[in-house]
Design a protein around this motif. Sequence first.
Motif, PDB file in Angstrom:
ATOM      1  N   LEU A  38       0.821  -1.208   0.000  1.00 54.07           N
ATOM      2  CA  LEU A  38       0.000   0.000   0.000  1.00 54.07           C
ATOM      3  C   LEU A  38       0.859   1.264   0.000  1.00 54.07           C
ATOM      4  O   LEU A  38       0.500   2.269  -0.613  1.00 54.07           O
ATOM      5  CB  LEU A  38      -0.917   0.013   1.232  1.00 54.07           C
ATOM      6  CG  LEU A  38      -2.103  -0.964   1.177  1.00 54.07           C
ATOM      7  CD1 LEU A  38      -2.704  -1.131   2.564  1.00 54.07           C
ATOM      8  CD2 LEU A  38      -3.152  -0.498   0.189  1.00 54.07           C
ATOM      9  N   GLN A  39       2.011   1.206   0.660  1.00 56.28           N
ATOM     10  CA  GLN A  39       2.857   2.385   0.764  1.00 56.28           C
ATOM     11  C   GLN A  39       3.588   2.710  -0.528  1.00 56.28           C
ATOM     12  O   GLN A  39       3.824   3.884  -0.833  1.00 56.28           O
ATOM     13  CB  GLN A  39       3.873   2.197   1.903  1.00 56.28           C
ATOM     14  CG  GLN A  39       3.245   2.309   3.279  1.00 56.28           C
ATOM     15  CD  GLN A  39       4.247   2.078   4.382  1.00 56.28           C
ATOM     16  OE1 GLN A  39       5.262   1.407   4.192  1.00 56.28           O
ATOM     17  NE2 GLN A  39       3.985   2.617   5.559  1.00 56.28           N
ATOM     18  N   SER A  52      -2.962   2.189  -8.465  1.00 53.48           N
ATOM     19  CA  SER A  52      -3.304   1.746  -7.118  1.00 53.48           C
ATOM     20  C   SER A  52      -4.129   0.465  -7.204  1.00 53.48           C
ATOM     21  O   SER A  52      -5.348   0.509  -7.391  1.00 53.48           O
ATOM     22  CB  SER A  52      -4.078   2.846  -6.378  1.00 53.48           C
ATOM     23  OG  SER A  52      -3.275   3.996  -6.222  1.00 53.48           O
ATOM     24  N   GLU A 263       1.045  13.775  -4.420  1.00 55.56           N
ATOM     25  CA  GLU A 263      -0.017  12.929  -3.869  1.00 55.56           C
ATOM     26  C   GLU A 263      -0.727  13.531  -2.666  1.00 55.56           C
ATOM     27  O   GLU A 263      -1.763  13.011  -2.242  1.00 55.56           O
ATOM     28  CB  GLU A 263       0.563  11.559  -3.478  1.00 55.56           C
ATOM     29  CG  GLU A 263       1.219  10.809  -4.638  1.00 55.56           C
ATOM     30  CD  GLU A 263       1.948   9.572  -4.165  1.00 55.56           C
ATOM     31  OE1 GLU A 263       1.276   8.682  -3.592  1.00 55.56           O
ATOM     32  OE2 GLU A 263       3.180   9.498  -4.330  1.00 55.56           O
ATOM     33  N   ARG A 266      -1.998  13.219   2.649  1.00 58.94           N
ATOM     34  CA  ARG A 266      -2.598  11.940   3.020  1.00 58.94           C
ATOM     35  C   ARG A 266      -1.729  10.760   2.604  1.00 58.94           C
ATOM     36  O   ARG A 266      -1.804   9.682   3.206  1.00 58.94           O
ATOM     37  CB  ARG A 266      -3.984  11.799   2.372  1.00 58.94           C
ATOM     38  CG  ARG A 266      -5.040  12.728   2.956  1.00 58.94           C
ATOM     39  CD  ARG A 266      -6.392  12.502   2.314  1.00 58.94           C
ATOM     40  NE  ARG A 266      -6.887  11.157   2.552  1.00 58.94           N
ATOM     41  CZ  ARG A 266      -8.023  10.684   2.038  1.00 58.94           C
ATOM     42  NH1 ARG A 266      -8.769  11.468   1.254  1.00 58.94           N
ATOM     43  NH2 ARG A 266      -8.417   9.462   2.300  1.00 58.94           N
ATOM     44  N   ALA A 267      -0.900  10.978   1.575  1.00 62.18           N
ATOM     45  CA  ALA A 267      -0.032   9.895   1.111  1.00 62.18           C
ATOM     46  C   ALA A 267       0.965   9.472   2.188  1.00 62.18           C
ATOM     47  O   ALA A 267       1.416   8.323   2.213  1.00 62.18           O
ATOM     48  CB  ALA A 267       0.716  10.318  -0.150  1.00 62.18           C
ATOM     49  N   LYS A 270      -0.425   6.665   4.039  1.00 60.94           N
ATOM     50  CA  LYS A 270      -0.819   5.450   3.328  1.00 60.94           C
ATOM     51  C   LYS A 270      -0.386   4.246   4.153  1.00 60.94           C
ATOM     52  O   LYS A 270       0.716   4.213   4.688  1.00 60.94           O
ATOM     53  CB  LYS A 270      -0.151   5.393   1.949  1.00 60.94           C
ATOM     54  CG  LYS A 270      -0.826   6.234   0.893  1.00 60.94           C
ATOM     55  CD  LYS A 270      -0.216   6.001  -0.473  1.00 60.94           C
ATOM     56  CE  LYS A 270      -0.999   6.726  -1.555  1.00 60.94           C
ATOM     57  NZ  LYS A 270      -0.443   6.491  -2.896  1.00 60.94           N
TER      58      LYS A 270
END
Length: 297
Positions: A38-39, A52, A263, A266-267, A270
């Motif tokens: 996810l990262q 994604s 991004e 919020r990235a 992640k």
Amino acid sequence: MINLNEKMSTIKPFIFGGLASLTAEFGTFPLDTTKTRLQVQGQHKDVMCFNSKYRGMTHALLRISQEEGVSALYKGIAPALLRQASYGTLKIGLYHYLKRLMVERPQDETIYTNVVAGVISGAVSSSIANPTDLLKVRMQSGTDQSYSQRTSVVRFFKQIYSEEGIRGLYRGVGPTAQRAAVVAGVLLPSYDYFKKAILDYGLMADNISTHFCASFLAGIIGTAASNPIDVIKSRMMNQTVLRQAAHLYSGSIDCFVTTLRTEGARALYKGFFPAYFRIGPWNIIFFITYEKLKDLF
């Protein structure tokens, strides 16, 4: 002449810390794999990670299992265990050793002394163990199949060293040490603080319930403090000079700035929930195991 009991009291945290770290690592490793996937996804500079694929932790767990097999969730387990055998052993051992250097009696410990001990022990131990952490991230990310198709950790080391040099093995050591310093500097003192508070206020006895609650609360604080650094660390380690998208970031600061610009903030969070569901259970297993080992020996 140093008393034998004093020698053992110094050595035991190293041994118990290593054993407890190995137990916690194996038990929560699939969650770490989903967190890493996810990262690293969504990076605008890297065509292999731009899309994604995963919508969240549960979706990532299911999709990785379906497309790559359940064994893919344990890609990188060998270097991860090797890392904990070195990093986990040193981190806990140094933490307790440094605390005793600063204050002789446990009752004289303060938040300040424990934070200092945690920061130093985390940074030193993670720097030493960085090559094993890098192998783990490369294998987990799934963006370089040549790594995940091999089975020998020694061959991984040789491959990276021959193609990227010693600097390749220490790629991302800056954010790795920073993250470890933050995690150890926040998490270990937090556990000690919550455990002491629970006991001092007579809420519970010194048993598994106290260890569970203290480690649960410490895990929340540790995750919130470390997640942005963990994202940068994973992205720095995952880039390699072998791909067309080499040198995605010139350093951890460039990675941080680029991630923010392309991004958004919020990235940096992640993989937060997978990170917590990784750090939370990891710490619960670790501290309960560690406390049990202390009781037994």
